[in-house]
Structures are given as structure tokens and as C-alpha cells.
Motif scaffolding. Structure first.
Motif, PDB file in Angstrom:
ATOM      1  N   LEU A   7      49.523  39.395  49.206  1.00  0.00           N
ATOM      2  CA  LEU A   7      50.443  39.319  48.081  1.00  0.00           C
ATOM      3  C   LEU A   7      50.585  37.857  47.668  1.00  0.00           C
ATOM      4  O   LEU A   7      50.845  36.983  48.509  1.00  0.00           O
ATOM      5  N   VAL A   8      50.417  37.604  46.373  1.00  0.00           N
ATOM      6  CA  VAL A   8      50.504  36.236  45.875  1.00  0.00           C
ATOM      7  C   VAL A   8      51.171  36.261  44.506  1.00  0.00           C
ATOM      8  O   VAL A   8      51.071  37.253  43.770  1.00  0.00           O
ATOM      9  N   SER A  61      46.423  31.460  44.481  1.00  0.00           N
ATOM     10  CA  SER A  61      45.023  31.592  44.882  1.00  0.00           C
ATOM     11  C   SER A  61      44.899  32.413  46.158  1.00  0.00           C
ATOM     12  O   SER A  61      45.815  32.456  46.981  1.00  0.00           O
ATOM     13  N   LEU A  62      43.769  33.060  46.280  1.00  0.00           N
ATOM     14  CA  LEU A  62      43.381  33.756  47.505  1.00  0.00           C
ATOM     15  C   LEU A  62      41.894  33.575  47.708  1.00  0.00           C
ATOM     16  O   LEU A  62      41.146  33.420  46.726  1.00  0.00           O
ATOM     17  N   ARG A  63      41.485  33.650  48.958  1.00  0.00           N
ATOM     18  CA  ARG A  63      40.050  33.603  49.263  1.00  0.00           C
ATOM     19  C   ARG A  63      39.700  34.836  50.073  1.00  0.00           C
ATOM     20  O   ARG A  63      40.207  35.021  51.183  1.00  0.00           O
ATOM     21  N   LEU A  64      38.847  35.668  49.519  1.00  0.00           N
ATOM     22  CA  LEU A  64      38.373  36.847  50.223  1.00  0.00           C
ATOM     23  C   LEU A  64      37.096  36.509  50.985  1.00  0.00           C
ATOM     24  O   LEU A  64      36.264  35.733  50.516  1.00  0.00           O
ATOM     25  N   SER A  65      36.972  37.115  52.147  1.00  0.00           N
ATOM     26  CA  SER A  65      35.774  36.952  52.950  1.00  0.00           C
ATOM     27  C   SER A  65      35.184  38.315  53.264  1.00  0.00           C
ATOM     28  O   SER A  65      35.915  39.291  53.420  1.00  0.00           O
ATOM     29  N   CYS A  66      33.889  38.353  53.388  1.00  0.00           N
ATOM     30  CA  CYS A  66      33.195  39.579  53.768  1.00  0.00           C
ATOM     31  C   CYS A  66      32.172  39.205  54.821  1.00  0.00           C
ATOM     32  O   CYS A  66      31.228  38.454  54.537  1.00  0.00           O
ATOM     33  N   ALA A 124      32.303  38.985  35.926  1.00  0.00           N
ATOM     34  CA  ALA A 124      32.944  39.724  34.856  1.00  0.00           C
ATOM     35  C   ALA A 124      33.627  38.728  33.921  1.00  0.00           C
ATOM     36  O   ALA A 124      34.129  37.689  34.369  1.00  0.00           O
ATOM     37  N   ASP A 125      33.648  39.042  32.646  1.00  0.00           N
ATOM     38  CA  ASP A 125      34.264  38.132  31.672  1.00  0.00           C
ATOM     39  C   ASP A 125      35.719  37.826  32.027  1.00  0.00           C
ATOM     40  O   ASP A 125      36.199  36.713  31.801  1.00  0.00           O
ATOM     41  N   SER A 126      36.395  38.793  32.576  1.00  0.00           N
ATOM     42  CA  SER A 126      37.824  38.646  32.851  1.00  0.00           C
ATOM     43  C   SER A 126      38.123  37.632  33.959  1.00  0.00           C
ATOM     44  O   SER A 126      39.270  37.192  34.093  1.00  0.00           O
ATOM     45  N   VAL A 127      37.109  37.266  34.743  1.00  0.00           N
ATOM     46  CA  VAL A 127      37.359  36.342  35.858  1.00  0.00           C
ATOM     47  C   VAL A 127      36.593  35.033  35.735  1.00  0.00           C
ATOM     48  O   VAL A 127      36.759  34.138  36.568  1.00  0.00           O
ATOM     49  N   LYS A 128      35.788  34.909  34.698  1.00  0.00           N
ATOM     50  CA  LYS A 128      35.002  33.683  34.528  1.00  0.00           C
ATOM     51  C   LYS A 128      35.923  32.478  34.425  1.00  0.00           C
ATOM     52  O   LYS A 128      36.930  32.496  33.717  1.00  0.00           O
ATOM     53  N   GLY A 129      35.560  31.437  35.149  1.00  0.00           N
ATOM     54  CA  GLY A 129      36.355  30.219  35.153  1.00  0.00           C
ATOM     55  C   GLY A 129      37.504  30.235  36.154  1.00  0.00           C
ATOM     56  O   GLY A 129      38.124  29.207  36.398  1.00  0.00           O
ATOM     57  N   ARG A 130      37.778  31.401  36.726  1.00  0.00           N
ATOM     58  CA  ARG A 130      38.882  31.504  37.701  1.00  0.00           C
ATOM     59  C   ARG A 130      38.386  31.869  39.099  1.00  0.00           C
ATOM     60  O   ARG A 130      38.945  31.425  40.100  1.00  0.00           O
ATOM     61  N   ASN A 143      41.278  31.898  41.911  1.00  0.00           N
ATOM     62  CA  ASN A 143      42.310  30.959  41.468  1.00  0.00           C
ATOM     63  C   ASN A 143      42.985  31.479  40.202  1.00  0.00           C
ATOM     64  O   ASN A 143      42.461  32.361  39.523  1.00  0.00           O
ATOM     65  N   SER A 144      44.120  30.906  39.898  1.00  0.00           N
ATOM     66  CA  SER A 144      44.866  31.277  38.686  1.00  0.00           C
ATOM     67  C   SER A 144      45.007  32.789  38.576  1.00  0.00           C
ATOM     68  O   SER A 144      44.745  33.384  37.522  1.00  0.00           O
ATOM     69  N   LEU A 145      45.417  33.390  39.646  1.00  0.00           N
ATOM     70  CA  LEU A 145      45.500  34.851  39.682  1.00  0.00           C
ATOM     71  C   LEU A 145      46.534  35.382  38.704  1.00  0.00           C
ATOM     72  O   LEU A 145      47.579  34.747  38.460  1.00  0.00           O
ATOM     73  N   LYS A 146      46.228  36.544  38.154  1.00  0.00           N
ATOM     74  CA  LYS A 146      47.077  37.207  37.179  1.00  0.00           C
ATOM     75  C   LYS A 146      47.490  38.584  37.723  1.00  0.00           C
ATOM     76  O   LYS A 146      46.769  39.163  38.538  1.00  0.00           O
ATOM     77  N   PRO A 147      48.592  39.125  37.245  1.00  0.00           N
ATOM     78  CA  PRO A 147      48.990  40.468  37.688  1.00  0.00           C
ATOM     79  C   PRO A 147      47.887  41.504  37.465  1.00  0.00           C
ATOM     80  O   PRO A 147      47.746  42.439  38.277  1.00  0.00           O
ATOM     81  N   GLU A 148      47.094  41.348  36.421  1.00  0.00           N
ATOM     82  CA  GLU A 148      46.030  42.311  36.158  1.00  0.00           C
ATOM     83  C   GLU A 148      44.864  42.201  37.136  1.00  0.00           C
ATOM     84  O   GLU A 148      43.950  43.032  37.105  1.00  0.00           O
ATOM     85  N   ASP A 149      44.895  41.200  38.005  1.00  0.00           N
ATOM     86  CA  ASP A 149      43.894  41.117  39.071  1.00  0.00           C
ATOM     87  C   ASP A 149      44.267  41.996  40.266  1.00  0.00           C
ATOM     88  O   ASP A 149      43.480  42.135  41.206  1.00  0.00           O
TER      89      ASP A 149
END
Length: 118
Positions: free
Chosen positions: A10-11, A16-21, A59-65, A82-88
Motif C-alpha cells: 500500500l502506497v 514508489s514501489l519496486r516489484l521483484s520476480c 504500456a502508454d499509461s506507465v511510460k516515463g513512470r 514511480n509517481s504511482l497513481k490510484p489507477e495503478d
């Protein structure tokens, strides 16, 4: 190939968050890797991908972030958000695939929840 995703949480918006796989199995470097997400009531969509050769797609919605990267020595792929939005807000899934001749081998991780509050 088995995939284990982590790093969700939750952020607040703007954070920002960093996901790992982490991937198990041999020949990780031959896999094309990607991150997908699925929000409630929506279809799963591609967020970012990186091929075995290092080609990137977003995806266009996340480019630059968002930034996807991989470390073949660690059998891992990452998604810096970075610069996370509620729609993420969504469950994020790690994906790996490769072709052996005409046969596609496709693998999914279990998903990690990302929640962005406004």
C-alpha cells in the motif's frame, strides 16, 4: 520455470514501489519477461516487458513512470514504479515465455497486490 513475485503493498499517490520476480529453473536468460496487471473487473493487461535481448516495451499509461529491468545472473526481473497513481491499483503478475521451435512455453507468477491510495 517457477516465478515468485514480491514487493507489492500500500502506497500513497505519488509514491514508489519496486516489484521483484525471482525465477527458478535453468536458462533464465532465454526467457522474455513481462509484468502484467489486473484490476478488479478489468482484463489483465501488459504493463512492461523486456525480451531476452533487452528490448523494452511499456504500456502508454506507465511510460516515463515505470522501469523494467532484469538481472540474468540473479534470475530476476524488476519493475520500478514511480509517481504511482490510484489507477495503478491492481494485482501485478510476473510472466515469462520463450519459444522452442513453434512451441511457446508460458509461465505466470502468483501475483502481488499493489494498492495506491489517493
Amino acid at each position: 520455470v517457477q516465478l515468485q513475485a514480491s514487493g507489492g503493498g500500500l502506497v500513497q499517490a505519488g509514491g514508489s514501489l519496486r516489484l521483484s520476480c525471482a525465477a527458478s529453473g535453468s536458462f533464465f536468460s532465454r526467457n522474455n519477461m513481462g509484468w502484467y496487471r489486473q484490476a478488479p473487473g478489468k482484463q489483465r493487461e501488459l504493463v512492461a516487458s523486456i525480451t531476452s535481448g533487452g528490448l523494452l516495451n511499456y504500456a502508454d499509461s506507465v511510460k516515463g513512470r515505470f522501469t523494467i529491468s532484469r538481472d540474468n545472473a540473479k534470475n530476476a526481473v524488476y519493475l520500478q514504479m514511480n509517481s504511482l497513481k490510484p489507477e495503478d491499483t491492481a494485482v501485478y503478475y510476473c510472466n515469462a515465455y520463450y519459444y522452442s521451435g513453434p512451441t511457446k512455453y508460458n509461465y505466470w507468477g502468483q501475483g502481488t497486490q499493489v494498492t495506491v491510495s489517493s
